[in-house]
Design a protein around this motif. Structure first.
Motif, PDB file in Angstrom:
ATOM      1  N   UNK A 105       0.805  -1.216   0.000  1.00  0.00           N
ATOM      2  CA  UNK A 105       0.000   0.000   0.000  1.00  0.00           C
ATOM      3  C   UNK A 105       0.841   1.270   0.000  1.00  0.00           C
ATOM      4  N   UNK A 106       2.144   1.170  -0.044  1.00  0.00           N
ATOM      5  CA  UNK A 106       3.005   2.338  -0.005  1.00  0.00           C
ATOM      6  C   UNK A 106       2.939   3.097  -1.325  1.00  0.00           C
ATOM      7  N   UNK A 107       2.649   4.402  -1.250  1.00  0.00           N
ATOM      8  CA  UNK A 107       2.593   5.227  -2.456  1.00  0.00           C
ATOM      9  C   UNK A 107       3.971   5.354  -3.095  1.00  0.00           C
ATOM     10  N   UNK A 108       5.027   5.354  -2.290  1.00  0.00           N
ATOM     11  CA  UNK A 108       6.384   5.462  -2.829  1.00  0.00           C
ATOM     12  C   UNK A 108       6.727   4.230  -3.658  1.00  0.00           C
ATOM     13  N   UNK A 109       6.318   3.048  -3.194  1.00  0.00           N
ATOM     14  CA  UNK A 109       6.597   1.817  -3.941  1.00  0.00           C
ATOM     15  C   UNK A 109       5.789   1.796  -5.233  1.00  0.00           C
TER      16      UNK A 109
ATOM     17  N   UNK B 282       7.392   1.722  -8.951  1.00  0.00           N
ATOM     18  CA  UNK B 282       7.041   0.634  -9.863  1.00  0.00           C
ATOM     19  C   UNK B 282       6.546   1.191 -11.189  1.00  0.00           C
ATOM     20  N   UNK B 283       5.754   2.271 -11.148  1.00  0.00           N
ATOM     21  CA  UNK B 283       5.258   2.861 -12.389  1.00  0.00           C
ATOM     22  C   UNK B 283       6.394   3.445 -13.215  1.00  0.00           C
ATOM     23  N   UNK B 284       7.414   3.988 -12.547  1.00  0.00           N
ATOM     24  CA  UNK B 284       8.548   4.577 -13.270  1.00  0.00           C
ATOM     25  C   UNK B 284       9.462   3.519 -13.871  1.00  0.00           C
ATOM     26  N   UNK B 285       9.646   2.393 -13.168  1.00  0.00           N
ATOM     27  CA  UNK B 285      10.659   1.427 -13.588  1.00  0.00           C
ATOM     28  C   UNK B 285      10.110   0.178 -14.251  1.00  0.00           C
ATOM     29  N   UNK B 286       8.810  -0.057 -14.179  1.00  0.00           N
ATOM     30  CA  UNK B 286       8.249  -1.298 -14.693  1.00  0.00           C
ATOM     31  C   UNK B 286       8.276  -1.343 -16.217  1.00  0.00           C
TER      32      UNK B 286
END
Length: 111
Positions: A11-15, A19-23
Motif C-alpha cells: 500500500x506504499x505510495x512510494x513503492x 514501480x510505475x517509473x521502472x516497470x
C-alpha cells in the motif's frame, strides 16, 4: 491501471510510484476509448510482457551463477533478482491459465 504492487498488497505510495517509473510490464488493454486494433495491440503487448518475464528469469539465473562462482558477494541483489523473476513468472502463468480457461469455455459453447 493495476501495477504489480497490487498483487502483493503493498500500500506504499512510494513503492507504487517507483514501480510505475521502472516497470517494463504494461497494461495490455490500454485506454477504453480506443477500439482500433485492440487484439493486435493486446497480442503485441503480451509478447512484450513474456519477453520481459524471460529477461527477469535470465537476470536471476545470471545473478545466481555469479554468486555461485564467487564473482558477487551481494546476496541482496541475488534475492531481488530471484523475487522479480518469481513474481513475473507467477503472473505470466496466472494469465496463461485464465486465457486457457476462457478458450475452453468458448470451445464448450454450442451454437
Amino acid at each position: 491501471m493495476a501495477d504489480i504492487s497490487t498483487l502483493t498488497k503493498v500500500s506504499s505510495d512510494a513503492i507504487k510510484a517507483a514501480e510505475k517509473r521502472t516497470s517494463r510490464v504494461s497494461n495490455p488493454v490500454g485506454k477504453a476509448e480506443d477500439d482500433r486494433n485492440t487484439f493486435s495491440r493486446i497480442l503485441a503487448t503480451t509478447i512484450d510482457n513474456i519477453n520481459t518475464t524471460n529477461a527477469y528469469l535470465s537476470d536471476a539465473e545470471n545473478a545466481e551463477i555469479e554468486w555461485a562462482l564467487g564473482q558477487s558477494k551481494n546476496t541482496h541483489d541475488l534475492t531481488i533478482a530471484m523475487s522479480k523473476a518469481s513474481t513475473a513468472l507467477q503472473y505470466t502463468v496466472a494469465v496463461r491459465d485464465r486465457v486457457l480457461t476462457a478458450y475452453n469455455q468458448l470451445m464448450q459453447m454450442q451454437f
